[in-house]
Motif scaffolding. Structure first.
Motif, PDB file in Angstrom:
ATOM      1  N   MET A  57      52.700  26.101  -3.831  1.00  0.00           N
ATOM      2  CA  MET A  57      53.155  27.456  -3.667  1.00  0.00           C
ATOM      3  C   MET A  57      52.440  28.320  -4.688  1.00  0.00           C
ATOM      4  O   MET A  57      52.196  27.891  -5.808  1.00  0.00           O
ATOM      5  N   ARG A  58      52.079  29.529  -4.297  1.00  0.00           N
ATOM      6  CA  ARG A  58      51.405  30.477  -5.175  1.00  0.00           C
ATOM      7  C   ARG A  58      52.441  31.428  -5.767  1.00  0.00           C
ATOM      8  O   ARG A  58      53.290  31.950  -5.047  1.00  0.00           O
ATOM      9  N   VAL A  59      52.334  31.643  -7.083  1.00  0.00           N
ATOM     10  CA  VAL A  59      53.258  32.520  -7.793  1.00  0.00           C
ATOM     11  C   VAL A  59      52.441  33.520  -8.592  1.00  0.00           C
ATOM     12  O   VAL A  59      51.496  33.145  -9.293  1.00  0.00           O
ATOM     13  N   THR A  60      52.791  34.799  -8.480  1.00  0.00           N
ATOM     14  CA  THR A  60      52.155  35.842  -9.280  1.00  0.00           C
ATOM     15  C   THR A  60      53.220  36.529 -10.114  1.00  0.00           C
ATOM     16  O   THR A  60      54.392  36.598  -9.723  1.00  0.00           O
ATOM     17  N   ASP A  92      48.364  34.489 -11.932  1.00  0.00           N
ATOM     18  CA  ASP A  92      48.370  34.062 -10.536  1.00  0.00           C
ATOM     19  C   ASP A  92      48.141  32.560 -10.583  1.00  0.00           C
ATOM     20  O   ASP A  92      47.053  32.109 -10.951  1.00  0.00           O
ATOM     21  N   VAL A  93      49.175  31.787 -10.276  1.00  0.00           N
ATOM     22  CA  VAL A  93      49.092  30.337 -10.402  1.00  0.00           C
ATOM     23  C   VAL A  93      49.496  29.647  -9.111  1.00  0.00           C
ATOM     24  O   VAL A  93      50.160  30.232  -8.260  1.00  0.00           O
ATOM     25  N   GLU A  94      49.091  28.397  -9.012  1.00  0.00           N
ATOM     26  CA  GLU A  94      49.504  27.526  -7.930  1.00  0.00           C
ATOM     27  C   GLU A  94      50.422  26.470  -8.533  1.00  0.00           C
ATOM     28  O   GLU A  94      50.035  25.772  -9.467  1.00  0.00           O
ATOM     29  N   VAL A  95      51.654  26.385  -8.035  1.00  0.00           N
ATOM     30  CA  VAL A  95      52.586  25.343  -8.455  1.00  0.00           C
ATOM     31  C   VAL A  95      52.308  24.152  -7.547  1.00  0.00           C
ATOM     32  O   VAL A  95      52.563  24.212  -6.347  1.00  0.00           O
ATOM     33  N   THR A  96      51.777  23.074  -8.122  1.00  0.00           N
ATOM     34  CA  THR A  96      51.228  21.973  -7.329  1.00  0.00           C
ATOM     35  C   THR A  96      52.217  20.857  -7.029  1.00  0.00           C
ATOM     36  O   THR A  96      52.050  20.147  -6.055  1.00  0.00           O
ATOM     37  N   GLY A  97      53.192  20.654  -7.908  1.00  0.00           N
ATOM     38  CA  GLY A  97      54.099  19.525  -7.739  1.00  0.00           C
ATOM     39  C   GLY A  97      53.502  18.212  -8.210  1.00  0.00           C
ATOM     40  O   GLY A  97      54.065  17.155  -7.992  1.00  0.00           O
ATOM     41  N   ARG A  98      52.363  18.278  -8.883  1.00  0.00           N
ATOM     42  CA  ARG A  98      51.709  17.074  -9.412  1.00  0.00           C
ATOM     43  C   ARG A  98      52.144  16.825 -10.847  1.00  0.00           C
ATOM     44  O   ARG A  98      52.272  17.771 -11.632  1.00  0.00           O
ATOM     45  N   GLN A  99      52.341  15.573 -11.194  1.00  0.00           N
ATOM     46  CA  GLN A  99      52.769  15.209 -12.543  1.00  0.00           C
ATOM     47  C   GLN A  99      51.704  15.556 -13.589  1.00  0.00           C
ATOM     48  O   GLN A  99      52.023  16.071 -14.648  1.00  0.00           O
ATOM     49  N   ASP A 100      50.442  15.295 -13.279  1.00  0.00           N
ATOM     50  CA  ASP A 100      49.369  15.500 -14.255  1.00  0.00           C
ATOM     51  C   ASP A 100      49.019  16.968 -14.471  1.00  0.00           C
ATOM     52  O   ASP A 100      48.543  17.335 -15.538  1.00  0.00           O
ATOM     53  N   GLN A 101      49.242  17.809 -13.473  1.00  0.00           N
ATOM     54  CA  GLN A 101      48.926  19.235 -13.598  1.00  0.00           C
ATOM     55  C   GLN A 101      49.870  20.033 -12.695  1.00  0.00           C
ATOM     56  O   GLN A 101      49.521  20.398 -11.580  1.00  0.00           O
ATOM     57  N   PRO A 102      51.071  20.325 -13.197  1.00  0.00           N
ATOM     58  CA  PRO A 102      52.074  20.984 -12.361  1.00  0.00           C
ATOM     59  C   PRO A 102      51.718  22.424 -11.972  1.00  0.00           C
ATOM     60  O   PRO A 102      52.169  22.920 -10.958  1.00  0.00           O
ATOM     61  N   VAL A 103      50.864  23.071 -12.791  1.00  0.00           N
ATOM     62  CA  VAL A 103      50.485  24.461 -12.538  1.00  0.00           C
ATOM     63  C   VAL A 103      48.986  24.589 -12.757  1.00  0.00           C
ATOM     64  O   VAL A 103      48.460  24.084 -13.748  1.00  0.00           O
ATOM     65  N   VAL A 131      60.209  24.241 -11.577  1.00  0.00           N
ATOM     66  CA  VAL A 131      59.081  24.945 -12.195  1.00  0.00           C
ATOM     67  C   VAL A 131      59.178  26.439 -11.874  1.00  0.00           C
ATOM     68  O   VAL A 131      59.012  27.286 -12.759  1.00  0.00           O
ATOM     69  N   LEU A 132      59.477  26.773 -10.636  1.00  0.00           N
ATOM     70  CA  LEU A 132      59.642  28.171 -10.260  1.00  0.00           C
ATOM     71  C   LEU A 132      60.806  28.805 -11.018  1.00  0.00           C
ATOM     72  O   LEU A 132      60.717  29.956 -11.455  1.00  0.00           O
ATOM     73  N   ALA A 133      61.891  28.070 -11.216  1.00  0.00           N
ATOM     74  CA  ALA A 133      63.038  28.583 -11.973  1.00  0.00           C
ATOM     75  C   ALA A 133      62.643  28.904 -13.413  1.00  0.00           C
ATOM     76  O   ALA A 133      63.074  29.922 -13.971  1.00  0.00           O
ATOM     77  N   VAL A 134      61.818  28.063 -14.025  1.00  0.00           N
ATOM     78  CA  VAL A 134      61.340  28.336 -15.386  1.00  0.00           C
ATOM     79  C   VAL A 134      60.501  29.608 -15.399  1.00  0.00           C
ATOM     80  O   VAL A 134      60.654  30.459 -16.278  1.00  0.00           O
ATOM     81  N   LEU A 135      59.623  29.745 -14.420  1.00  0.00           N
ATOM     82  CA  LEU A 135      58.798  30.958 -14.357  1.00  0.00           C
ATOM     83  C   LEU A 135      59.656  32.200 -14.174  1.00  0.00           C
ATOM     84  O   LEU A 135      59.406  33.235 -14.802  1.00  0.00           O
ATOM     85  N   GLN A 166      61.410  32.825 -17.637  1.00  0.00           N
ATOM     86  CA  GLN A 166      60.576  33.109 -18.803  1.00  0.00           C
ATOM     87  C   GLN A 166      59.532  34.200 -18.577  1.00  0.00           C
ATOM     88  O   GLN A 166      58.928  34.663 -19.546  1.00  0.00           O
ATOM     89  N   THR A 167      59.299  34.583 -17.316  1.00  0.00           N
ATOM     90  CA  THR A 167      58.308  35.612 -17.007  1.00  0.00           C
ATOM     91  C   THR A 167      58.906  36.555 -15.960  1.00  0.00           C
ATOM     92  O   THR A 167      60.003  36.344 -15.479  1.00  0.00           O
ATOM     93  N   ARG A 168      58.142  37.559 -15.606  1.00  0.00           N
ATOM     94  CA  ARG A 168      58.543  38.461 -14.530  1.00  0.00           C
ATOM     95  C   ARG A 168      57.761  38.075 -13.283  1.00  0.00           C
ATOM     96  O   ARG A 168      56.582  38.399 -13.145  1.00  0.00           O
ATOM     97  N   VAL A 169      58.407  37.333 -12.390  1.00  0.00           N
ATOM     98  CA  VAL A 169      57.755  36.895 -11.152  1.00  0.00           C
ATOM     99  C   VAL A 169      57.712  38.064 -10.182  1.00  0.00           C
ATOM    100  O   VAL A 169      58.739  38.700  -9.917  1.00  0.00           O
ATOM    101  N   VAL A 170      56.526  38.340  -9.656  1.00  0.00           N
ATOM    102  CA  VAL A 170      56.337  39.452  -8.725  1.00  0.00           C
ATOM    103  C   VAL A 170      56.305  38.959  -7.283  1.00  0.00           C
ATOM    104  O   VAL A 170      56.835  39.595  -6.395  1.00  0.00           O
ATOM    105  N   GLY A 171      55.676  37.803  -7.062  1.00  0.00           N
ATOM    106  CA  GLY A 171      55.557  37.304  -5.704  1.00  0.00           C
ATOM    107  C   GLY A 171      55.489  35.792  -5.643  1.00  0.00           C
ATOM    108  O   GLY A 171      54.970  35.150  -6.548  1.00  0.00           O
ATOM    109  N   VAL A 172      56.025  35.250  -4.555  1.00  0.00           N
ATOM    110  CA  VAL A 172      55.981  33.801  -4.299  1.00  0.00           C
ATOM    111  C   VAL A 172      55.569  33.622  -2.843  1.00  0.00           C
ATOM    112  O   VAL A 172      56.167  34.246  -1.959  1.00  0.00           O
ATOM    113  N   SER A 173      54.563  32.808  -2.617  1.00  0.00           N
ATOM    114  CA  SER A 173      54.145  32.545  -1.235  1.00  0.00           C
ATOM    115  C   SER A 173      53.757  31.102  -1.069  1.00  0.00           C
ATOM    116  O   SER A 173      53.570  30.373  -1.984  1.00  0.00           O
TER     117      SER A 173
END
Length: 76
Positions: free
Chosen positions: A1-4, A14-25, A62-66, A69-76
């Motif tokens: 999922m993409r989060v801005t 502008d990040v991609e939340v991957t769901g991978r253990q080694d690189q979650p974002v 991960v999205l809940a943390v974002l 801790q930040t101002r999330v503008v968009g999730v897609s």
């Protein structure tokens, strides 16, 4: 999922939340460090709960943390 959004200093991300253990974002080292900092700690999934321990593979947490801790503008 993409989060801005923006960080507390106003820097945009502008990040991609991957769901991978080694690189979650991917896409922002600062956001990646923020997620790593909170991994293993409890996070509220919504304003009133439920509470879940942050695991790097848990995209909802991960999205809940974002959102907390930040101002999330968009999730897609």
């Amino acid at each position: 999922m993409r989060v801005t959004g923006t960080l507390d200093d106003g820097a945009a991300y502008d990040v991609e939340v991957t769901g991978r253990q080694d690189q979650p974002v991917t896409g922002s080292r600062r956001v990646q460090a923020l997620v790593e900092q909170h991994t293993g700690k409890p996070v509220l999934l919504g304003p009133l709960g439920p509470r879940r321990v942050l695991d790097a593979t848990d995209t909802t947490a991960v999205l809940a943390v974002l959102r907390a801790q930040t101002r999330v503008v968009g999730v897609s």
